[in-house]
Motif scaffolding. Structure first.
Motif, PDB file in Angstrom:
ATOM      1  N   SER A   1       0.828  -1.203   0.000  1.00 53.38           N
ATOM      2  CA  SER A   1       0.000   0.000   0.000  1.00 53.38           C
ATOM      3  C   SER A   1       0.865   1.257   0.000  1.00 53.38           C
ATOM      4  CB  SER A   1      -0.929  -0.013   1.215  1.00 53.38           C
ATOM      5  OG  SER A   1      -1.791   1.104   1.216  1.00 53.38           O
ATOM      6  N   THR A   2       1.980   1.212   0.748  1.00 55.25           N
ATOM      7  CA  THR A   2       2.921   2.334   0.755  1.00 55.25           C
ATOM      8  C   THR A   2       3.506   2.556  -0.631  1.00 55.25           C
ATOM      9  OG1 THR A   2       3.521   2.001   3.073  1.00 55.25           O
ATOM     10  CG2 THR A   2       5.120   3.159   1.690  1.00 55.25           C
ATOM     11  N   LEU A   3       3.938   1.486  -1.273  1.00 58.07           N
ATOM     12  CA  LEU A   3       4.517   1.600  -2.610  1.00 58.07           C
ATOM     13  C   LEU A   3       3.482   2.077  -3.622  1.00 58.07           C
ATOM     14  CD1 LEU A   3       6.775  -1.594  -2.775  1.00 58.07           C
ATOM     15  CD2 LEU A   3       7.519   0.786  -2.621  1.00 58.07           C
ATOM     16  N   PHE A   4       2.240   1.603  -3.487  1.00 58.38           N
ATOM     17  CA  PHE A   4       1.203   2.037  -4.422  1.00 58.38           C
ATOM     18  C   PHE A   4       0.960   3.538  -4.300  1.00 58.38           C
ATOM     19  CE2 PHE A   4      -3.001   2.783  -6.089  1.00 58.38           C
ATOM     20  CZ  PHE A   4      -3.068   1.949  -7.192  1.00 58.38           C
ATOM     21  N   SER A   5       0.839   4.025  -3.054  1.00 58.06           N
ATOM     22  CA  SER A   5       0.623   5.458  -2.848  1.00 58.06           C
ATOM     23  C   SER A   5       1.788   6.278  -3.374  1.00 58.06           C
ATOM     24  CB  SER A   5       0.424   5.745  -1.353  1.00 58.06           C
ATOM     25  OG  SER A   5      -0.709   5.082  -0.848  1.00 58.06           O
ATOM     26  N   THR A   6       3.006   5.798  -3.140  1.00 61.76           N
ATOM     27  CA  THR A   6       4.188   6.513  -3.608  1.00 61.76           C
ATOM     28  C   THR A   6       4.264   6.517  -5.122  1.00 61.76           C
ATOM     29  OG1 THR A   6       5.394   5.882  -1.604  1.00 61.76           O
ATOM     30  CG2 THR A   6       6.701   6.625  -3.477  1.00 61.76           C
ATOM     31  N   GLY A   7       4.056   5.356  -5.734  1.00 62.83           N
ATOM     32  CA  GLY A   7       4.157   5.259  -7.183  1.00 62.83           C
ATOM     33  C   GLY A   7       3.096   6.070  -7.902  1.00 62.83           C
ATOM     34  N   ILE A   8       1.860   5.993  -7.410  1.00 63.62           N
ATOM     35  CA  ILE A   8       0.772   6.681  -8.097  1.00 63.62           C
ATOM     36  C   ILE A   8       0.896   8.194  -7.943  1.00 63.62           C
ATOM     37  CG2 ILE A   8      -1.059   6.948  -6.388  1.00 63.62           C
ATOM     38  CD1 ILE A   8      -1.442   5.106  -9.730  1.00 63.62           C
ATOM     39  N   SER A   9       1.666   8.654  -6.933  1.00 65.18           N
ATOM     40  CA  SER A   9       1.879  10.091  -6.756  1.00 65.18           C
ATOM     41  C   SER A   9       2.644  10.701  -7.926  1.00 65.18           C
ATOM     42  CB  SER A   9       2.641  10.359  -5.453  1.00 65.18           C
ATOM     43  OG  SER A   9       1.881   9.997  -4.329  1.00 65.18           O
ATOM     44  N   PHE A  10       3.465   9.908  -8.600  1.00 66.29           N
ATOM     45  CA  PHE A  10       4.209  10.412  -9.757  1.00 66.29           C
ATOM     46  C   PHE A  10       3.273  10.853 -10.876  1.00 66.29           C
ATOM     47  CE2 PHE A  10       7.949   8.196  -7.973  1.00 66.29           C
ATOM     48  CZ  PHE A  10       8.934   9.138  -8.244  1.00 66.29           C
TER      49      PHE A  10
ATOM     50  N   GLY B   1       2.524   8.598   2.348  1.00 64.56           N
ATOM     51  CA  GLY B   1       2.493  10.051   2.258  1.00 64.56           C
ATOM     52  C   GLY B   1       3.876  10.663   2.326  1.00 64.56           C
ATOM     53  N   ILE B   2       4.716  10.098   3.193  1.00 61.34           N
ATOM     54  CA  ILE B   2       6.098  10.578   3.269  1.00 61.34           C
ATOM     55  C   ILE B   2       6.802  10.337   1.931  1.00 61.34           C
ATOM     56  CG2 ILE B   2       8.341  10.199   4.367  1.00 61.34           C
ATOM     57  CD1 ILE B   2       6.772   9.503   6.934  1.00 61.34           C
ATOM     58  N   GLY B   3       6.582   9.146   1.365  1.00 59.43           N
ATOM     59  CA  GLY B   3       7.117   8.880   0.037  1.00 59.43           C
ATOM     60  C   GLY B   3       6.563   9.839  -0.989  1.00 59.43           C
ATOM     61  N   GLY B   4       5.277  10.172  -0.852  1.00 61.10           N
ATOM     62  CA  GLY B   4       4.652  11.101  -1.788  1.00 61.10           C
ATOM     63  C   GLY B   4       5.214  12.509  -1.679  1.00 61.10           C
ATOM     64  N   ILE B   5       5.595  12.940  -0.466  1.00 60.39           N
ATOM     65  CA  ILE B   5       6.216  14.250  -0.301  1.00 60.39           C
ATOM     66  C   ILE B   5       7.536  14.296  -1.071  1.00 60.39           C
ATOM     67  CG2 ILE B   5       7.338  15.790   1.349  1.00 60.39           C
ATOM     68  CD1 ILE B   5       5.208  14.985   3.372  1.00 60.39           C
ATOM     69  N   LEU B   6       8.316  13.231  -0.946  1.00 63.92           N
ATOM     70  CA  LEU B   6       9.568  13.152  -1.702  1.00 63.92           C
ATOM     71  C   LEU B   6       9.286  13.128  -3.203  1.00 63.92           C
ATOM     72  CD1 LEU B   6      11.462  10.527   0.501  1.00 63.92           C
ATOM     73  CD2 LEU B   6      11.674  13.030   0.539  1.00 63.92           C
ATOM     74  N   VAL B   7       8.216  12.439  -3.587  1.00 59.83           N
ATOM     75  CA  VAL B   7       7.835  12.414  -4.994  1.00 59.83           C
ATOM     76  C   VAL B   7       7.452  13.822  -5.467  1.00 59.83           C
ATOM     77  CG1 VAL B   7       6.076  11.616  -6.622  1.00 59.83           C
ATOM     78  CG2 VAL B   7       7.132  10.005  -5.038  1.00 59.83           C
TER      79      VAL B   7
ATOM     80  N   PHE C   1       1.615  21.641  -5.364  1.00 60.79           N
ATOM     81  CA  PHE C   1       0.261  21.135  -5.141  1.00 60.79           C
ATOM     82  C   PHE C   1       0.300  19.650  -4.799  1.00 60.79           C
ATOM     83  CE2 PHE C   1      -1.674  24.544  -8.131  1.00 60.79           C
ATOM     84  CZ  PHE C   1      -1.547  25.487  -7.128  1.00 60.79           C
ATOM     85  N   LEU C   2       1.169  18.916  -5.483  1.00 59.90           N
ATOM     86  CA  LEU C   2       1.298  17.493  -5.191  1.00 59.90           C
ATOM     87  C   LEU C   2       1.788  17.282  -3.764  1.00 59.90           C
ATOM     88  CD1 LEU C   2       1.177  14.576  -6.094  1.00 59.90           C
ATOM     89  CD2 LEU C   2       3.430  14.853  -7.141  1.00 59.90           C
ATOM     90  N   SER C   3       2.750  18.099  -3.336  1.00 58.31           N
ATOM     91  CA  SER C   3       3.245  17.980  -1.960  1.00 58.31           C
ATOM     92  C   SER C   3       2.148  18.306  -0.956  1.00 58.31           C
ATOM     93  CB  SER C   3       4.447  18.910  -1.748  1.00 58.31           C
ATOM     94  OG  SER C   3       5.538  18.509  -2.541  1.00 58.31           O
ATOM     95  N   ALA C   4       1.356  19.354  -1.248  1.00 62.91           N
ATOM     96  CA  ALA C   4       0.246  19.705  -0.362  1.00 62.91           C
ATOM     97  C   ALA C   4      -0.774  18.578  -0.297  1.00 62.91           C
ATOM     98  CB  ALA C   4      -0.426  20.991  -0.849  1.00 62.91           C
ATOM     99  N   GLN C   5      -1.012  17.946  -1.449  1.00 60.86           N
ATOM    100  CA  GLN C   5      -1.953  16.832  -1.477  1.00 60.86           C
ATOM    101  C   GLN C   5      -1.431  15.662  -0.667  1.00 60.86           C
ATOM    102  OE1 GLN C   5      -3.631  16.236  -5.362  1.00 60.86           O
ATOM    103  NE2 GLN C   5      -4.100  14.106  -4.965  1.00 60.86           N
TER     104      GLN C   5
END
Length: 373
Positions: free
Chosen positions: A23-32, A161-167, A278-282
């Motif tokens: 689930s972590t990887l999915f959230s991180t990957g889809i953030s791209f 979400g942390i991965g998504g911030i980096l993304v 915006f992506l980081s805020a999301q």
């Protein structure tokens, strides 16, 4: 807490780690390739048609939702759901790599072809993801007890979400004027990253340890019989029917999701580099959503969690309307209300499904759970 909840099922720790990691990887990957930031800005560069922008945002959702009844009817007869989940993931997730190739090679020379590949491959991905999602929820319900589901999903959402911030930081750099690749390869690279990370997640799912389900003793009904039973379920199960109506009404809030970033960049005068912000805020909203899930759902139950998320969902359109009225007075500070909007969207988009699915997992009989989902 019931005895069933206090004694976790066999392989609980292993499965919680594997499912949470995927689930972590999915959230991180889809953030791209965020459907509310990256894809709308890419589509806006491939076409000037707002109809196609909306189509690119809406078709994937339809492709994900429509096949699910048939999938539910089909998988109800299987004692093990993992083979279906894993097979569908490995079949569907490479489509993002194909999108990257199409955008990279044809984004400049033949934008219409690149746009067609983007829409078609997204639809195919979400059809495959629909095949995986229904048995995934059933697999999740079998391996994670009710009063531990919130913490597993909540923690994975926080780490994702942390991965998504980096993304978000990476996306801002890749799409910025000083990025490593020119257009359209900058957008193509985002799809490559997304596809690669999602495939790693599919491998993690293959490591889930699943116990076979107990099926009814009689012969499993055909797909036609299962679908024919839906009117009776809706008529006789009034709480479920009411939940569907509420979910439908709440879902209308998603209609405008793809247009917030278009409005910010084309009407409010912000440049495309703000997409990463915006992506980081999301993603910050995703972190908040994970905290809400891990506390509200496990402590107060899914109904309270559902009410809070629906209230949050009403805020982005209200704030967008107010921002539009005062955009000239705000000047360059107009970015701040948009950051709040995307943070709220992050909370809503990452939470709106879970309380409803959580309610279904607790409410539905096990042998009918895929159909309810």
């Amino acid at each position: 807490m019931s005895t069933a909840d206090s004694v976790p099922p066999k392989n609980y720790k292993h499965n919680a780690l594997v499912i949470g990691g995927e689930s972590t990887l999915f959230s991180t990957g889809i953030s791209f390739i965020s459907a509310s930031t990256v894809i709308p800005t890419l589509v806006a560069q491939l076409t000037n048609s707002p109809v196609l922008v909306g189509l690119a945002a809406g078709l994937p959702s339809g492709a994900w939702l429509l096949p699910q009844l048939f999938v539910a009817a089909w998988i109800a007869r299987f004692r093990r759901k993992k083979p279906v989940v894993v097979g569908a993931c490995f079949a569907s997730r490479p489509f993002f790599i194909l999108i990257g190739l199409a955008v990279g090679f044809f984004g400049n020379s033949r934008p219409g072809l690149a746009l067609a590949a983007l829409i078609i491959c997204q639809v195919l991905f979400y059809i495959g993801d629909a095949v995986a999602s229904v048995p995934w929820f059933d697999l999740f319900a079998k391996t994670i007890p009710p009063r531990r589901r919130g913490r597993v999903l909540g923690i994975s959402q926080i780490t994702g979400g942390i991965g998504g911030i980096l993304v978000g930081i990476a996306v801002r750099y890749i799409l910025g004027s000083n990025g490593p690749w020119p257009y359209p390869w900058n957008y193509a690279s985002l799809f490559f990253f997304a596809g690669g990370i999602l495939l790693i997640g599919a491998f993690l799912l293959s490591q889930v340890r699943e116990e076979p389900s107990e099926l009814p003793d009689d012969t499993p009904p055909s797909i036609g019989q299962v679908l024919a039973s839906i009117p009776d379920i809706l008529h006789n199960d009034r709480p479920f029917c009411l939940m569907l109506v509420i979910r439908l009404v709440a879902g209308f809030i998603s209609i405008a999701t793809a247009f917030y970033v278009i409005y910010a960049t084309k009407s409010a005068g912000l440049d495309s580099g703000v997409t990463g912000l915006f992506l980081s805020a999301q993603v910050v909203g995703t972190l908040i959503a994970g905290m809400l899930m891990s506390t509200l759902q496990d402590r107060f139950g899914v109904v309270v969690y559902m009410r809070v998320i629906i209230a949050v969902a009403a805020l982005p359109p209200i704030l967008a309307l107010i921002t539009g009225l005062f955009s000239q007075q705000l000047g360059s500070a107009v970015i701040y209300p948009f950051l709040v909007i995307f943070c709220l969207l992050g909370i809503y988009l990452n939470s709106i499904g879970w309380p409803f699915f959580g309610w279904i997992l607790e409410h539905a009989p096990e042998h009918k759970r895929p159909l309810y989902i």
